[in-house]
Design an enzyme around this catalytic site. Structure first.
Site, PDB file in Angstrom:
ATOM      1  N   ASP A 187       0.945  -1.269  -0.075  1.00 26.58           N
ATOM      2  CA  ASP A 187      -0.075  -0.091  -0.029  1.00 26.58           C
ATOM      3  C   ASP A 187       0.903   1.547  -0.007  1.00 26.58           C
ATOM      4  OD1 ASP A 187      -2.166   1.434   0.044  1.00 26.58           O
ATOM      5  OD2 ASP A 187      -2.769   1.074   2.222  1.00 26.58           O
TER       6      ASP A 187
ATOM      7  N   ASN B  73     -10.684  -2.810  -6.455  1.00 25.63           N
ATOM      8  CA  ASN B  73      -9.761  -1.868  -7.265  1.00 25.63           C
ATOM      9  C   ASN B  73     -10.232  -1.496  -8.476  1.00 25.63           C
ATOM     10  OD1 ASN B  73      -6.454  -3.001  -5.861  1.00 25.63           O
ATOM     11  ND2 ASN B  73      -7.764  -1.431  -5.300  1.00 25.63           N
TER      12      ASN B  73
HETATM   13  C1  FPP Z   1      -1.758   0.249  -3.364  1.00 23.48           C
HETATM   14  O1  FPP Z   1      -1.231   1.549  -3.446  1.00 23.48           O
HETATM   15  C2  FPP Z   1      -1.333  -0.547  -4.597  1.00 23.48           C
HETATM   16  C3  FPP Z   1      -1.987  -1.051  -5.573  1.00 23.48           C
HETATM   17  C4  FPP Z   1      -3.354  -0.891  -5.582  1.00 23.48           C
HETATM   18  C5  FPP Z   1      -1.370  -1.832  -6.642  1.00 23.48           C
HETATM   19  C6  FPP Z   1      -0.192  -2.728  -6.324  1.00 23.48           C
HETATM   20  C7  FPP Z   1       0.746  -3.036  -7.419  1.00 23.48           C
HETATM   21  C8  FPP Z   1       1.959  -2.849  -7.483  1.00 23.48           C
HETATM   22  C9  FPP Z   1       2.733  -2.813  -6.418  1.00 23.48           C
HETATM   23  C10 FPP Z   1       2.591  -3.376  -8.806  1.00 23.48           C
HETATM   24  C11 FPP Z   1       2.742  -4.920  -8.680  1.00 23.48           C
HETATM   25  C12 FPP Z   1       3.217  -5.226 -10.039  1.00 23.48           C
HETATM   26  C13 FPP Z   1       3.292  -6.686 -10.300  1.00 23.48           C
HETATM   27  C14 FPP Z   1       3.473  -6.935 -11.715  1.00 23.48           C
HETATM   28  C15 FPP Z   1       3.145  -7.762  -9.424  1.00 23.48           C
HETATM   29  P1  FPP Z   1      -2.364   2.595  -3.473  1.00 23.48           P
HETATM   30  O2  FPP Z   1      -2.359   3.244  -4.887  1.00 23.48           O
HETATM   31  O3  FPP Z   1      -3.804   2.342  -2.953  1.00 23.48           O
HETATM   32  O4  FPP Z   1      -1.644   3.930  -2.902  1.00 23.48           O
HETATM   33  P2  FPP Z   1      -2.436   5.015  -2.120  1.00 23.48           P
HETATM   34  O5  FPP Z   1      -3.291   4.510  -0.975  1.00 23.48           O
HETATM   35  O6  FPP Z   1      -1.408   5.879  -1.492  1.00 23.48           O
HETATM   36  O7  FPP Z   1      -3.228   5.751  -3.091  1.00 23.48           O
END
Ligand code: FPP
Length: 244
Positions: A17, A65
């Protein structure tokens, strides 16, 4: 850090996250944050396997998501399509098997589903560890889907009700994995967000405030020290504390 004498969790879960907030703090786009998150995952997972962890489960995309903006969903799907192959080559070198938990179905693009299946096939004989990537995944969904599979087997006379046990139940989940020993959720949020509910029952949990793209090897070392201070009793009581 030297891990000699440390207990190593067999199965680690990571809720990655904070990609968006990491990017915002740097005046970058959310997409750049996800890209940095992926780069970090590549490095971090290599380190985690090198330190002796056998199973790593990561939350890449939940069923919820899909509610994000079309632009962000499209970007992430493209990232998966482009990067899964590259990631699987890296894991192949480490002899790690890749599996995906989640529904390989709509609204996931067909191109992404195809790559997921290819990678599972391509790495299925690897024996040095398991990387479980949760995508189009929900913990409730996983339990409901398992219940449906079990119900149809019972209905068809292929499974007896008395043969359904806590151990055998996990066989019907998206992947038959051991319980999670240690869960890390980065970015300071203290919740599970529908992640691997069945497997988390006795997991130790750790919620560092750092955002995922910045959660590096040193942060993992720190996490291992935290894990080693935990007293895991699995609902029991230590012998020296049995003073009724
Ligand atoms: C949460 O951060 C993250 C995600 C919803 C996506 C996670 C994906 C990756 C780390 C890429 C992985 C890639 C592969 C190829 C396995 P957020 O967007 O919720 O962050 P925020 O809470 O700060 O907005």
């Amino acid at each position: 850090m030297n891990y000699e004498g440390l207990k190593i969790p067999f199965h680690v879960g990571i809720i990655m996250d904070g990609n968006g907030r990491w990017a915002k703090e740097r005046g970058m786009t959310r997409s750049q944050g996800h890209e940095a998150g992926f780069e970090n995952l590549k490095k971090l997972s290599e380190y985690i396997y090198a330190k002796g962890v056998k199973v790593l489960s990561v939350y890449a995309f939940s069923t919820e998501n899909f509610k994000r903006s079309k632009q962000e969903v499209d970007f992430l799907m493209n990232l998966f399509e482009k990067k899964f192959k590259e990631y699987s080559e890296l894991m192949k070198k480490r002899n790690v098997k890749i599996v995906f938990s989640g529904k390989k179905a709509d609204p996931l693009p067909k191109s992404v589903i195809r790559i997921m299946k290819e990678i599972e096939e391509d790495t299925k004989t690897n024996t040095n560890g398991i990387l479980n990537i949760c995508i189009n995944y929900g913990g409730h969904l996983e339990i409901v889907e398992a219940t449906k599979k079990i119900s149809s087997l019972v209905q068809e006379g292929k499974l007896k009700i008395e043969d359904i046990t806590e151990e055998s139940f996990s066989h019907y989940l998206f992947q038959d994995l051991p319980p999670i020993d240690f869960l890390i959720r980065t970015s300071g949020e203290v919740r599970i967000s529908n992640f691997m509910l069945y497997q988390l029952s006795y997991a130790e949990m750790y919620f560092p405030s750092i955002y995922f793209p910045a959660f590096d090897e040193n942060c993992f070392d720190e996490a291992m020290l935290v894990y080693n201070k935990r007293d895991r009793r699995f609902g029991g009581v230590k012998d020296e504390d049995k003073n009724h």
